[in-house]
Design a protein around this motif. Sequence first.
Motif, PDB file in Angstrom:
ATOM      1  N   PRO A  11       0.808  -1.226   0.000  1.00 53.72           N
ATOM      2  CA  PRO A  11       0.000   0.000   0.000  1.00 53.72           C
ATOM      3  C   PRO A  11       0.841   1.276   0.000  1.00 53.72           C
ATOM      4  O   PRO A  11       0.404   2.312  -0.525  1.00 53.72           O
ATOM      5  N   GLN A  12       2.049   1.204   0.551  1.00 52.09           N
ATOM      6  CA  GLN A  12       2.921   2.388   0.529  1.00 52.09           C
ATOM      7  C   GLN A  12       3.316   2.740  -0.905  1.00 52.09           C
ATOM      8  O   GLN A  12       3.454   3.921  -1.243  1.00 52.09           O
ATOM      9  N   ARG A  13       3.503   1.735  -1.738  1.00 55.68           N
ATOM     10  CA  ARG A  13       3.804   2.012  -3.152  1.00 55.68           C
ATOM     11  C   ARG A  13       2.666   2.769  -3.816  1.00 55.68           C
ATOM     12  O   ARG A  13       2.897   3.701  -4.597  1.00 55.68           O
ATOM     13  N   LYS A  14       1.439   2.379  -3.515  1.00 57.10           N
ATOM     14  CA  LYS A  14       0.287   3.064  -4.111  1.00 57.10           C
ATOM     15  C   LYS A  14       0.187   4.498  -3.599  1.00 57.10           C
ATOM     16  O   LYS A  14      -0.054   5.434  -4.369  1.00 57.10           O
ATOM     17  N   ALA A  15       0.373   4.680  -2.300  1.00 58.35           N
ATOM     18  CA  ALA A  15       0.261   6.009  -1.706  1.00 58.35           C
ATOM     19  C   ALA A  15       1.351   6.955  -2.195  1.00 58.35           C
ATOM     20  O   ALA A  15       1.137   8.169  -2.281  1.00 58.35           O
ATOM     21  N   ASN A  16       2.519   6.403  -2.530  1.00 59.92           N
ATOM     22  CA  ASN A  16       3.660   7.225  -2.943  1.00 59.92           C
ATOM     23  C   ASN A  16       3.949   7.125  -4.440  1.00 59.92           C
ATOM     24  O   ASN A  16       5.040   7.481  -4.881  1.00 59.92           O
ATOM     25  N   ARG A  17       2.973   6.655  -5.202  1.00 60.15           N
ATOM     26  CA  ARG A  17       3.213   6.431  -6.624  1.00 60.15           C
ATOM     27  C   ARG A  17       3.746   7.668  -7.321  1.00 60.15           C
ATOM     28  O   ARG A  17       4.730   7.608  -8.075  1.00 60.15           O
ATOM     29  N   GLU A  18       3.145   8.807  -7.106  1.00 58.63           N
ATOM     30  CA  GLU A  18       3.563  10.017  -7.810  1.00 58.63           C
ATOM     31  C   GLU A  18       5.020  10.350  -7.516  1.00 58.63           C
ATOM     32  O   GLU A  18       5.782  10.706  -8.422  1.00 58.63           O
ATOM     33  N   ARG A  19       5.402  10.201  -6.261  1.00 55.35           N
ATOM     34  CA  ARG A  19       6.773  10.522  -5.873  1.00 55.35           C
ATOM     35  C   ARG A  19       7.767   9.509  -6.436  1.00 55.35           C
ATOM     36  O   ARG A  19       8.794   9.888  -7.010  1.00 55.35           O
ATOM     37  N   TRP A  20       7.455   8.218  -6.297  1.00 53.59           N
ATOM     38  CA  TRP A  20       8.439   7.192  -6.653  1.00 53.59           C
ATOM     39  C   TRP A  20       8.505   6.932  -8.149  1.00 53.59           C
ATOM     40  O   TRP A  20       9.599   6.741  -8.696  1.00 53.59           O
ATOM     41  N   VAL A  21       7.377   6.932  -8.833  1.00 52.58           N
ATOM     42  CA  VAL A  21       7.408   6.813 -10.289  1.00 52.58           C
ATOM     43  C   VAL A  21       7.959   8.099 -10.889  1.00 52.58           C
ATOM     44  O   VAL A  21       8.735   8.075 -11.852  1.00 52.58           O
TER      45      VAL A  21
END
Length: 293
Positions: free
Chosen positions: A214-224
């Motif tokens: 879920p952290q990947r989904k929440a931080n998608r904009e930052r990490w992608v």
Amino acid sequence: MKNVETWRKFAQSFDVNGARIAFWTSADPSEQKPWLLLIHGYPTSSWDWTGIWDGLSANFNLAALDMLGFGLSDKPTSTYYSIVSQADLQEALLSHLGVSEAHIFAHDYGNSVGQELLARHNEGALSFAIKSMCFLNGGLFPEQHRALTIQKLGLSPLGPLLGAMLSRDKLRDTFNGIFGPNTKPSAAEIDAHWAFLTEQNGRKVFHKLLQYIPQRKANRERWVGALKNTHLPLCLINGGTDPISGKHLYDYFCEQVPKATAYLLNDIGHYPHTESPERTLKAFFRFHSISES
């Protein structure tokens, strides 16, 4: 792969916020080589890198740690395990070693940690300079991640039961399903992974570590966004038969990050560096040859 007891013998440790973190390094003060930070995946440990450790150390000073909750590091049951705090550990390790710049090689869970470090680098907020970043199979894009049933269970209200239900045989079956058709893990490999996973009663935090999904989904904009906005050399070495992040991830990566280098190992699964060390090393060094030319 290095013998488990040999790997244990050469483990060092340092304390971060009261937690003991195990780490390894190949640094030789007499040799001026660039640094390479190795970031492991879930649910395993830095032992994963031992299949290519010697090959990499011929050209790099290596640094790798077992992240909090993994391998030989502490596994507190009351901790909220976050990718951000695991990235902090990578910074702490390089600071501990006095390293001011490094290349990064990451896998699986470690890809998200690498993306957070990359975002910090892009912002000028990182304590060391990243020279390049290479990824192995993992959820670089949350919309392309195909979670296993066991992962979905771990994120459900039944998650705390996951560790109690897990056994060496279930771990073997799970790994057989994500490795390539001709590169299944040996019994000795499964024994090693099981030993590190169960160290310090690690099954109690097994489900807690899954919060990275879920952290990947929440931080998608930052990490992608970190992938798309960086000017650093990037690379993906991808095992194509991996049901979690195989060829579908490779194709999407090539589309979304067209300036990056990408290599597809068609018949390899989720763990290229243990399934096919020679081909993984060949691709990695080819990327470095290209990025330095």
